[in-house]
Design an enzyme around this catalytic site. Structure first.
Site, PDB file in Angstrom:
ATOM      1  N   HIS A  21       0.815  -1.218   0.000  1.00 34.19           N
ATOM      2  CA  HIS A  21       0.000   0.000   0.000  1.00 34.19           C
ATOM      3  C   HIS A  21       0.851   1.272   0.000  1.00 34.19           C
ATOM      4  O   HIS A  21       0.346   2.355  -0.299  1.00 34.19           O
ATOM      5  CB  HIS A  21      -0.979   0.000   1.187  1.00 34.19           C
ATOM      6  CG  HIS A  21      -0.383   0.319   2.519  1.00 34.19           C
ATOM      7  ND1 HIS A  21      -0.046  -0.655   3.438  1.00 34.19           N
ATOM      8  CD2 HIS A  21      -0.067   1.500   3.106  1.00 34.19           C
ATOM      9  CE1 HIS A  21       0.437  -0.082   4.526  1.00 34.19           C
ATOM     10  NE2 HIS A  21       0.438   1.224   4.349  1.00 34.19           N
ATOM     11  N   SER A  36       4.759   2.425   7.873  1.00 27.57           N
ATOM     12  CA  SER A  36       4.376   1.269   7.062  1.00 27.57           C
ATOM     13  C   SER A  36       5.528   0.832   6.160  1.00 27.57           C
ATOM     14  O   SER A  36       6.118   1.644   5.444  1.00 27.57           O
ATOM     15  CB  SER A  36       3.164   1.616   6.192  1.00 27.57           C
ATOM     16  OG  SER A  36       2.014   1.793   6.965  1.00 27.57           O
ATOM     17  N   ASP A  94       0.199  -7.646   1.714  1.00 24.05           N
ATOM     18  CA  ASP A  94       0.586  -6.233   1.690  1.00 24.05           C
ATOM     19  C   ASP A  94       2.100  -6.075   1.657  1.00 24.05           C
ATOM     20  O   ASP A  94       2.662  -5.197   2.319  1.00 24.05           O
ATOM     21  CB  ASP A  94      -0.001  -5.486   2.893  1.00 24.05           C
ATOM     22  CG  ASP A  94      -0.063  -3.975   2.658  1.00 24.05           C
ATOM     23  OD1 ASP A  94       0.201  -3.549   1.517  1.00 24.05           O
ATOM     24  OD2 ASP A  94      -0.348  -3.237   3.608  1.00 24.05           O
TER      25      ASP A  94
END
Length: 477
Positions: A105, A208, A135
């Protein structure tokens, strides 16, 4: 004399024990940060976003406002042109020749990806492959000299209470380190292949894709998401376990894509009530609810079978089975033991490939035509809409966006209290992807049928994921 000697020995042992205990608690993480920070990178992405295409005001010809609106449109004409949108994230180098791991993402739909190293050096990166199911994304940069890198550790050895370090680029503030412990293991929150390490180390937007280190400097997780009512860290962060990431990265490096085994069945967990009704000794195994065309059908599997063993390993639940199948080589013939009519039956199944074969298995419920699908529907205090081209452009969701878009939130609902807002994208419910109202309602009903009062939703806002639990009971706030 003897008593004094005994007392001295006991005192010495206690002091030694206290010293040993103190040595297990690091007085500083500075050495680890100094050693491994050169391999942790900041990631900046740039994406071309279509300009605003809203309706122009209608002004009657000859109106005294005609000149005013014409001048206003001329001034703002440039805003309708495509513009550049940027985003920030983290990553880490896993080889001296420039392979970089991050979250999918973080780089999804990006036109340009720039990697910034701890010493300030920047390099352009190319996408080697991505795996939205976990992911994870693998990037590659070209450098003139070997790059500092870090290695994966064995996440299965991480224990609840172990110290861990999270490194990355939180909130775009640049390189940062936070420390915490492993709060829980084997969390399954959003997908079929999840194996999250939960930690209280501070993880925020921008973290992230960054690494979660153990105290020997090995990467045991990739920081992916947080559970938060307000978008900030409250001490509940999730890192995808390194043993999952390693398998994905190896396949992305070799094939540019993942290649997971596929059994070809629809399954559900067995509850104690179901076990009693079926005459099972314990509520373990995976109950087959449907067998579409595929490997399992060819091997003779049938709805109502209970899978209790796969390729020599016992099956406790559906999550375990899905992970076992996905981690098995495509094309391998495996031994599957099922319970059928109170007797064990052995089937030999040659696994297909999930990424290609699953797409050809059309669910029996997928018969609603586009014209019959309502444009909006209210569920759990949310007004939802399927993803449309108009919403993709308006909300900058990305060309491959899938899910249900929140177009309005009842301010008296739990959804509003927990931070959901118009523009959020719900991509999964009850650990399964959802893109239609029927799929979301089915997940909600499954939760009710299982006796659960809430359902866990994976919500994305500006690409950043977080988990929110909403009540599914009828008549709840």
């Amino acid at each position: 004399m003897l008593r004094a000697l005994f007392t001295a020995m006991v005192t010495a042992l206690l002091v030694a024990a206290q010293m040993a205990s103190a040595q297990t608690r690091p007085s500083s993480f500075a050495d680890l940060a100094d050693k491994f920070s050169p391999a942790v990178v900041n990631i900046t992405t740039a994406t071309t976003v279509a300009g605003n295409a809203g309706p122009n005001p209608i002004v009657p010809e000859g109106s005294p406002f005609e000149d005013f609106f014409r001048e206003f449109q001329d001034r703002n004409r440039g805003e309708n042109r495509p513009r550049r949108s940027s985003a920030l994230g983290s990553g880490f180098v896993i080889s001296e020749d420039g392979y970089v791991v991050t979250n999918n993402h973080v780089i999804e739909s990006a036109d340009e990806i720039t990697i910034e190293f701890f010493n300030g050096t920047t390099l352009d990166a190319k996408v080697v492959g991505t795996d939205p199911k976990t992911d994870i994304a693998l990037l590659k940069v070209e450098a003139d000299a070997p790059l500092p890198f870090v290695s994966f550790g064995d996440s299965d050895t991480a224990r609840v209470g172990d110290w861990v370090l999270a490194m990355g680029n939180p909130l775009g503030q640049g390189f940062s380190v936070s420390a915490g412990i492993v709060s829980a293991r084997n969390r399954a929150l959003s997908g079929t292949y999840d194996d999250y390490i939960q930690t209280d180390a501070a993880i925020n937007r921008g973290n992230s894709g960054g690494p979660l280190f153990n105290m020997t400097g090995e990467v045991v997780g990739v920081n992916t998401a947080i559970l938060s009512p307000n978008g900030g860290s409250i001490g509940i962060g999730f890192s995808m376990a390194s043993n999952v990431v390693k398998r994905v990265v190896d396949q992305l490096k070799e094939y540019g894509e993942t290649r997971r085994g596929w059994l070809g069945v629809r399954i559900q967990d067995i509850t104690p009530d179901m076990a009693e009704a079926m005459g099972l000794k314990e509520a373990k195994g995976a109950l087959v609810t449907d067998v579409p065309e595929g490997p399992a059908m060819e091997a003779g599997m049938a709805a109502g079978d209970v899978i209790i063993e796969f390729d020599g390993r016992r099956v406790d639940d559906t999550r375990g089975l899905v992970r076992q199948v996905g981690n098995t080589e495509v094309g391998k013939t495996v031994r599957v033991v099922v319970l059928r009519e109170d007797a064990e039956k052995v089937l030999k199944v040659t696994l297909g490939r999930r990424e290609t074969d699953e797409a050809s298995a059309v669910p029996a419920s997928a018969e609603t035509t586009e014209d019959e699908t309502p444009k909006e529907q209210e569920l759990m205090g949310l007004t939802l809409s399927p993803v449309t081209d108009e919403l993709v452009e308006k909300l900058e969701l990305g060309a491959n966006a899938e899910g249900l878009v929140v177009v309005d939130v009842d301010e008296m609902s739990d959804a509003y209290d927990k931070g959901l807002r118009a523009g959020d994208l719900i991509t999964e419910a009850g650990q399964q992807k959802v893109s239609t109202f029927a799929e979301l309602e089915a997940r909600m009903q499954e939760a009710r049928d299982a006796g659960r009062k809430s359902i866990l939703l994976l919500v994305r806002r500006a690409g950043d994921p977080r988990f929110v639990a909403l009540p599914v009971e009828e008549g709840t706030k």
